[in-house]
Design a protein around this motif. Sequence first.
Motif, mmCIF file in Angstrom:
data_model
loop_
_atom_site.group_PDB
_atom_site.id
_atom_site.type_symbol
_atom_site.label_atom_id
_atom_site.label_comp_id
_atom_site.label_asym_id
_atom_site.label_seq_id
_atom_site.Cartn_x
_atom_site.Cartn_y
_atom_site.Cartn_z
ATOM 1 N N HIS A 113 0.842 -1.189 0.000
ATOM 2 C CA HIS A 113 0.000 0.000 0.000
ATOM 3 C C HIS A 113 0.877 1.239 0.000
ATOM 4 N N VAL A 114 0.469 2.217 -0.778
ATOM 5 C CA VAL A 114 1.033 3.558 -0.705
ATOM 6 C C VAL A 114 -0.042 4.374 0.005
ATOM 7 N N LYS A 115 0.336 4.960 1.160
ATOM 8 C CA LYS A 115 -0.631 5.674 1.988
ATOM 9 C C LYS A 115 -0.156 7.096 2.224
ATOM 10 N N VAL A 116 -1.118 7.982 2.464
ATOM 11 C CA VAL A 116 -0.809 9.333 2.915
ATOM 12 C C VAL A 116 -1.445 9.526 4.279
ATOM 13 N N VAL A 117 -0.778 10.356 5.087
ATOM 14 C CA VAL A 117 -1.263 10.589 6.446
ATOM 15 C C VAL A 117 -0.762 11.940 6.931
ATOM 16 N N LYS A 118 -1.534 12.563 7.795
ATOM 17 C CA LYS A 118 -1.118 13.794 8.465
ATOM 18 C C LYS A 118 -0.865 13.445 9.926
ATOM 19 N N LEU A 119 0.222 13.991 10.459
ATOM 20 C CA LEU A 119 0.623 13.672 11.825
ATOM 21 C C LEU A 119 0.898 14.955 12.592
ATOM 22 N N ARG A 120 0.635 14.921 13.882
ATOM 23 C CA ARG A 120 1.046 15.992 14.793
ATOM 24 C C ARG A 120 1.057 15.405 16.198
ATOM 25 N N GLY A 121 2.124 15.703 16.920
ATOM 26 C CA GLY A 121 2.273 15.187 18.271
ATOM 27 C C GLY A 121 2.985 13.845 18.250
ATOM 28 N N PRO A 122 3.073 13.192 19.411
ATOM 29 C CA PRO A 122 3.746 11.896 19.491
ATOM 30 C C PRO A 122 2.782 10.752 19.195
ATOM 31 N N PHE A 123 3.309 9.700 18.606
ATOM 32 C CA PHE A 123 2.558 8.473 18.366
ATOM 33 C C PHE A 123 2.954 7.468 19.445
ATOM 34 N N VAL A 124 2.427 6.300 19.383
ATOM 35 C CA VAL A 124 2.722 5.240 20.341
ATOM 36 C C VAL A 124 4.019 4.517 19.943
ATOM 37 N N TRP A 125 4.806 4.103 20.933
ATOM 38 C CA TRP A 125 5.952 3.230 20.655
ATOM 39 C C TRP A 125 5.413 1.907 20.139
ATOM 40 N N VAL B 7 8.647 12.171 3.940
ATOM 41 C CA VAL B 7 8.025 13.429 4.343
ATOM 42 C C VAL B 7 7.717 14.252 3.091
ATOM 43 N N VAL B 8 6.440 14.598 2.926
ATOM 44 C CA VAL B 8 5.978 15.402 1.799
ATOM 45 C C VAL B 8 6.046 16.886 2.160
ATOM 46 N N ARG B 9 5.586 17.216 3.371
ATOM 47 C CA ARG B 9 5.593 18.603 3.853
ATOM 48 C C ARG B 9 5.832 18.595 5.346
ATOM 49 N N GLY B 10 6.691 19.494 5.822
ATOM 50 C CA GLY B 10 6.968 19.608 7.244
ATOM 51 C C GLY B 10 8.197 18.812 7.650
ATOM 52 N N SER B 11 8.254 18.470 8.928
ATOM 53 C CA SER B 11 9.371 17.675 9.436
ATOM 54 C C SER B 11 8.852 16.639 10.414
ATOM 55 N N LEU B 12 9.544 15.513 10.455
ATOM 56 C CA LEU B 12 9.145 14.377 11.274
ATOM 57 C C LEU B 12 10.353 13.853 12.028
ATOM 58 N N ARG B 13 10.152 13.583 13.297
ATOM 59 C CA ARG B 13 11.196 12.968 14.108
ATOM 60 C C ARG B 13 10.809 11.503 14.335
ATOM 61 N N LEU B 14 11.696 10.607 13.950
ATOM 62 C CA LEU B 14 11.488 9.186 14.226
ATOM 63 C C LEU B 14 12.397 8.817 15.388
ATOM 64 N N GLU B 15 11.779 8.444 16.489
ATOM 65 C CA GLU B 15 12.529 8.089 17.677
ATOM 66 C C GLU B 15 12.707 6.580 17.732
ATOM 67 N N VAL C 229 16.102 10.162 14.451
ATOM 68 C CA VAL C 229 16.356 10.580 13.070
ATOM 69 C C VAL C 229 15.334 11.657 12.722
ATOM 70 N N GLU C 230 15.841 12.801 12.265
ATOM 71 C CA GLU C 230 14.985 13.915 11.842
ATOM 72 C C GLU C 230 14.853 13.871 10.321
ATOM 73 N N LEU C 231 13.620 13.910 9.835
ATOM 74 C CA LEU C 231 13.355 13.925 8.397
ATOM 75 C C LEU C 231 12.698 15.239 8.010
ATOM 76 N N GLN C 232 13.167 15.810 6.910
ATOM 77 C CA GLN C 232 12.588 17.028 6.345
ATOM 78 C C GLN C 232 11.876 16.666 5.034
ATOM 79 N N ALA C 233 11.125 17.599 4.490
ATOM 80 C CA ALA C 233 10.409 17.371 3.234
ATOM 81 C C ALA C 233 11.370 16.865 2.167
ATOM 82 N N GLY C 234 10.973 15.790 1.498
ATOM 83 C CA GLY C 234 11.792 15.187 0.453
ATOM 84 C C GLY C 234 12.711 14.091 0.951
#
Length: 119
Positions: free
Chosen positions: A29-41, A53-61, A67-72
């Motif tokens: 599956h290719v999925k799209v999702v919007k995220l904000r805040g922390p998710f569950v471990w 990351v399509v837009r914004g920044s994401l931290r994967l703990e 690991v910090e990911l930026q758009a692209g």
Amino acid sequence: MEKVNVAEKLARFQDLWKPRVVAELNGQHVKVVKLRGPFVWHHHEREDEMFLVVRGSLRLEFRDRVVELQAGELLVVPRGTEHRPVAEDEVEVLLFEPASTLNTGNVRDERTVAVPERI
């Protein structure tokens, strides 16, 4: 065979942490999702998971690093690796993973999406 406009698909919804399927190939599956805040471990026993990351920044703990990911930018989380996505501000993400992948992996809670909507 139809092209998919990722930005248009992401504009169709506002809710967070609820992935939508935009395409399928070879049992993936290719999925799209919007995220904000922390998710569950969590971890996925049998599936690798790709975050782009399509837009914004994401931290994967991870338990041993962050690991910090930026758009692209993308990262593949190997199966069995415990991780937690965190987004300080809203981020738009494209996920690529086997169709059997449960968004919360080995955890079942109010954010678990058993059957993702196709948009």
